[in-house]
Every structure is written in structure tokens, then in C-alpha cells.
Design a protein around this motif. Sequence first.
Motif, PDB file in Angstrom:
ATOM      1  N   LEU A 522       0.771  -1.251  -0.021  1.00 50.02           N
ATOM      2  CA  LEU A 522       0.020   0.008  -0.153  1.00 50.02           C
ATOM      3  C   LEU A 522       0.925   1.237   0.130  1.00 50.02           C
ATOM      4  O   LEU A 522       0.311   2.104   0.185  1.00 50.02           O
ATOM      5  CB  LEU A 522      -0.931   0.067   1.374  1.00 50.02           C
ATOM      6  CG  LEU A 522      -1.982  -1.112   1.536  1.00 50.02           C
ATOM      7  CD1 LEU A 522      -2.653  -1.139   2.794  1.00 50.02           C
ATOM      8  CD2 LEU A 522      -2.922  -0.867   0.247  1.00 50.02           C
ATOM      9  N   TRP A 547       1.177   2.151   7.137  1.00 50.40           N
ATOM     10  CA  TRP A 547       1.069   1.159   5.990  1.00 50.40           C
ATOM     11  C   TRP A 547       1.824   1.686   4.896  1.00 50.40           C
ATOM     12  O   TRP A 547       1.848   0.952   3.780  1.00 50.40           O
ATOM     13  CB  TRP A 547      -0.459   0.579   5.712  1.00 50.40           C
ATOM     14  CG  TRP A 547      -1.104  -0.048   6.863  1.00 50.40           C
ATOM     15  CD1 TRP A 547      -0.256  -0.872   7.840  1.00 50.40           C
ATOM     16  CD2 TRP A 547      -2.188  -0.294   6.793  1.00 50.40           C
ATOM     17  NE1 TRP A 547      -1.241  -1.496   8.676  1.00 50.40           N
ATOM     18  CE2 TRP A 547      -2.517  -1.321   7.984  1.00 50.40           C
ATOM     19  CE3 TRP A 547      -3.368   0.183   6.399  1.00 50.40           C
ATOM     20  CZ2 TRP A 547      -3.676  -1.632   8.382  1.00 50.40           C
ATOM     21  CZ3 TRP A 547      -4.714  -0.248   6.777  1.00 50.40           C
ATOM     22  CH2 TRP A 547      -4.691  -1.220   8.095  1.00 50.40           C
ATOM     23  N   ARG A 633      -7.311  -3.435   5.933  1.00 51.79           N
ATOM     24  CA  ARG A 633      -6.335  -3.751   4.954  1.00 51.79           C
ATOM     25  C   ARG A 633      -6.672  -4.736   3.895  1.00 51.79           C
ATOM     26  O   ARG A 633      -6.486  -4.391   2.774  1.00 51.79           O
ATOM     27  CB  ARG A 633      -5.007  -4.353   5.673  1.00 51.79           C
ATOM     28  CG  ARG A 633      -4.082  -4.485   4.565  1.00 51.79           C
ATOM     29  CD  ARG A 633      -2.658  -4.814   5.531  1.00 51.79           C
ATOM     30  NE  ARG A 633      -1.693  -4.932   4.701  1.00 51.79           N
ATOM     31  CZ  ARG A 633      -0.617  -4.164   4.382  1.00 51.79           C
ATOM     32  NH1 ARG A 633      -0.781  -3.062   5.006  1.00 51.79           N
ATOM     33  NH2 ARG A 633       0.404  -4.454   3.582  1.00 51.79           N
TER      34      ARG A 633
END
Length: 647
Positions: A522, A547, A633
Motif C-alpha cells: 500500500l 502502512w 487492510r
Amino acid sequence: MKRHGIERQMLAVAVIPILILALLLEGYFTYARFSDRDRALLGRARLIVRQLALSAEYPVFSGNQGLLQQQVDMAFKHKDVLSIAVLDADSKYLAGAGDISNVNEYEFLEKLSSRDSDLIVYHEDNNAIWLYQSIVATQIKLDDLGSGNAGDLPNKLLGGVFVEIGKDRLNDEKFEMLGLNLFILLLVLTATVLVAMRMSRRIILPVMEMSSGVRSIGEGYLDTQISGNKIQELDALASGINEMARQLLQDRNTLQQRIDDATQELRRKKEEAERANFDKSRFLAAASHDLRQPMHALGLFVGELHSRLDTQDQRKIASKVEESVEALSSLLDSLLDISKLDAGIVIPQMQGVDIDAMVKRLAQDFVTVAQRKNITLHFRSINATVLSDPVLLERILLNLLGNAIRYTPQNGTVMLACRLRGDAVRIEVRDNGIGIPPEEQQNVFREFVQLANNARDRSKGIGLGLAIVDRLCRLLHHPLSLRSTPGLGSTFSIDVPRTLGIEELLAEPQAQVAASYKHDRLENLRVLVVDDDTLVRFSTAGILESWGCSVSVAEDLQAAAGRYTDASFDLVICDYRLPDGDGLMLMDIINEKPGIPPAFILVSGDTAPEILQAANRCGVHLMHKPVRPAKLRSLMLFLLKKRSDSI
């Protein structure tokens, strides 16, 4: 056997005896009249023959042929005489009239042992009568006094007379007589039938009216009335039927009034129950929303905290905090599931499900939980494929197994067993726990009902597990049954239909899931986070930045629209409720912009059915707070993969 109406039966009773009697009388009188006519013809024929024999005595004796023929012609002029023949004693023809061809056939005269003056009818058929009369000379004895006495002298045979009398006129008269008699018989029968019909209708018509009235009463027309009748018995019967109908109408009106009152009461109670259920759903939605907001932020902060801890003790404390958050999230998820099922937005995705693979996954999930209470788990699976929704079916079994372990004491036993039952697979979850009394076995499927948890121990849940199981089984049309004995344990059974030949269907979703996890990075992802709660907004931004994402935040719809206009984003995470609108309005604004729209995730702490239905209609992915970082996620990776495939 064919059944006839009362009218035909009454006509038959009236007409058949009269018909038989009329036929017998007609036959008798016709026979008598025919016999009289036959005797009259025979008597007249004998008279003609005797008269001719007497008048022919002198001409035959004297040999006067002319006089004899004259006598014959006079006799021939009588009615019905067809032929006459006069023979001498030697059977020689002397005189005659008509067709005399039959004279040579009278051979029997030669065989007579004695010839006297007796009349003989020697032949008769339907057309004529043949008669013979001897012609004899009367012997007169003269005594001394001059008086004659013929009794002492024998008669001398001079010959014989043959006369043929025809029956044509007699037959015509008989035919006319028979026709007249039949016509009279027909008139009598017709008159009898008309009289019988008229008389029977005086009875039949009221009976038919009563029959029609009773039929109408039977069909529910209780206001039907039957008119009176001149026949006393039928009038009494009509009055009885009218009184019965009046009483039935009165009773029906009374019963209908009671039904209407009961229906109104049931409708009122139903509306009250629906309002109460709606208020309950609104309360649960509002309560869960208020709880989810801080829980959502807490979960994200804990997820970010894991990446910033250095020592093992710190990570252990963070894990305990995360377990508490997970337990509270499970309770809120149960409330969310009930709201979804009550809203009717859960649509089963029916497909082939490998029972053996599902049982193995369940065994892995529950082995640790069972070991904590020293409970022995047994799993008996079969190689079979059933038709169901794999997610919903697994949720049913998760709830049943969790409930069985929760209410089974330490050192107990829990079993999940599968077996074939006709065209279905029966899945049973058995335990040797506390059991359920018979009078409570229906109540355990209601919300928030816990029989052995008066202290409301949160480790035993909040009483929604079996309510969710019951709703899911009805949604999937999988029959659910319960057998339980207090002190011995319980058995929950589910019948799931079998299916065959769906291996290729099972392989396709697995391939898609595997492919979605190839893109698990990501970094540099441009994300816009929109939430009016400052704590939630910054906790979400913090976990996304950990992330590797590039995050922008906005607190309301107007600010989010401005951020989207100034920059482009790959993903938008938006709360449903905003001070100046809602998340679906922001999605509409984004979709109006040219270009490829970003992936969109709608987040809400409100579980109201209206929000679930609105999100389902718009086709947007809705996540309920608190959102677990791993789940967020996974959804981000799935949506980004889907977006990249569509470009």
C-alpha cells in the motif's frame, strides 16, 4: 347407478301403474271385440251356407241348372262372399260363382264315412274361411191319415255347397279398431301424465325451492328465506328452515363481531410489537453507533501501537488490550448481525459447499478454545457437498459450537457429526452440558435469552447466538431442530440439501481470492479520510500512514469535496454520518467528476436497517465500527485490485 330427481320418481310412481293397467284393459277389450267380430263373421257365413244349401235342394234334385245358378248368384251378392261352388253327390261341379279354382282341392269329401247335413268349417286363415254344407233331400212319409213324418226316414245326400268368406273387411275393421284404441290409450296416458305432473309440481316446486334455499344457506347466504306453502307439512318444513337460517345468521354475526374485535386487538398488538421491535432496532443501532465510535478509534490506535513497541512486555500488554477490544467487537458484531437479518438485506449466495473442508476449518478454530476448559472435541465428517451459502452456514456452525463449549462444564465433551439423511446431510452439534428444559426450548431462540446466566457473565455472550442461528436457518431454508434433556446435554440438528458435480464451481472463488492477495503493498497510496470525529479521523490516518499511505483528512462533506477537487485520490474512506450530509452524498459528488473514480469504503457505527439497505442499493462496501485493522487492510487490497483490473 344413475340417480333421478324427485320429479321423475313421482311421475314414474303415478304413471307406471296406470300405464300397466291401461295396457291390460286395452288388451283385454281389444281381444274381446276382435273375438266378437270373428264370431259374428263366422255366424253370418254359416247362415249363408245353410240358406244356400236349403235353397239349392230342389234345383239339385230336379236338375234345374238355371234355378241353381240363380240361387248361387243371389248368395254371392252377400258381403264378404268370395266364391261359391255347388257339387252333386258324385262331387261333380253343378254351379258356382267367384274364383272356383279351389274346388278340385276338396278331396276330403271322398273320404267322408257318412254324408249328412252337418256344417263343416274345413279351412281358415287370416284372409278367408272355407265352409261346407251338405245338400240333402228330406224324406217325407205319408201315413194313412195324410200327415207326414220325416223323422223315421233317412235323408238322401244330393251334393254339397262350398262357400269362401273373405276377411279383408274384418281385418280393416280390426285395424281401425286397434288404431282407435291406441289413440284413446295415448290420450289417457297423456292426460294422466299431465295430471300427475301438475299434482307432482305442487310438491316438487316447493321442495326444489327448499333445496335451493338450503344450498344457498350452505354457501353462506344466511339471509335466504323460503316462502310458505299450501301443503301443511311443507309449510312447516319451510318455517323450520327459515328459523334455522335466522339463528345461523344471528350466530354468524355474533361470531364475526368477535372475530373483528379479536382481529382489531391482534392488529393493535402487532403494531405495538412492530413499533417495539423498530424502537429496539433503533436503540441497538444508536447504542452500537455510540459504542463503535470510540471502539473503532481504540482498535486503530492499538494496531498502530503494535508497530511502535520495542519490548516483549509492552507487546504482551498491547495484546491483552487487543483481546479485550476483540471481545467487545464480537458483542457489537452480534448486534449488527441481528440488525442485518431484521432489515432483510442479507441475500444468500447459494453454491456447493465442501462439508469436510468446513469441518476441518472449524476444528482448527475451536481446538484452542476447548483446551482452555479441558473439553474434548470430536469431529465426524463425511465427503459430501451441500447446497448452501458457505459464509452463512459456517457462521451457524460457529455459533452452535461456541454455544456448546460455553455451556459445557470443564472435562465435558462436544461433538460435531455429519451423516447422510436421504437427499440431505444432517449436521449435529452435541454436548453433555447443562441441557435445556422442554418449556424453554423455544425461548432460547429469542434475543437476549440466557437460561444459565442470571449474573450476565459476559464470557457467556449476550444471548444473541441462537437467535442469529434461527434467523439464518430460516433464511437458508435449512430445517433446525433441538433435542435436549436437563442435566444430560443438548443436540442441535440442521438438514442441508446435498448437491453433486460442483468441484469446478468451488475452484473458481479460491483462485480469485488467491489472486487478490498478490497485490499486498500500500506504499504511496493516496487516501482521503472523512470523519467528523477527531479521534477516529486521526487514528485512521495514523494506521494508514504506518502502512505507507499518503493520507488527507476532512471533517465534513464540504471539506471533503474541496480536498477531492484540489487533488486526486486512489481510495476514499468516509463515515456515513457527517454534519452537513452523509457518505453516500460524497460518493455521488465523486461519481459526477470526470475520470476513473477512486475506490470507496463507507464506515458507520449505526446498524439501522435503513442504512444497510441504502448502502446495498448503491453497491458500496459498508464496514461497521469498530473496524479491525486486518479487515480494513484486506478490503483495501481487494478494492484496489478490482479498480486496477477495470482500468
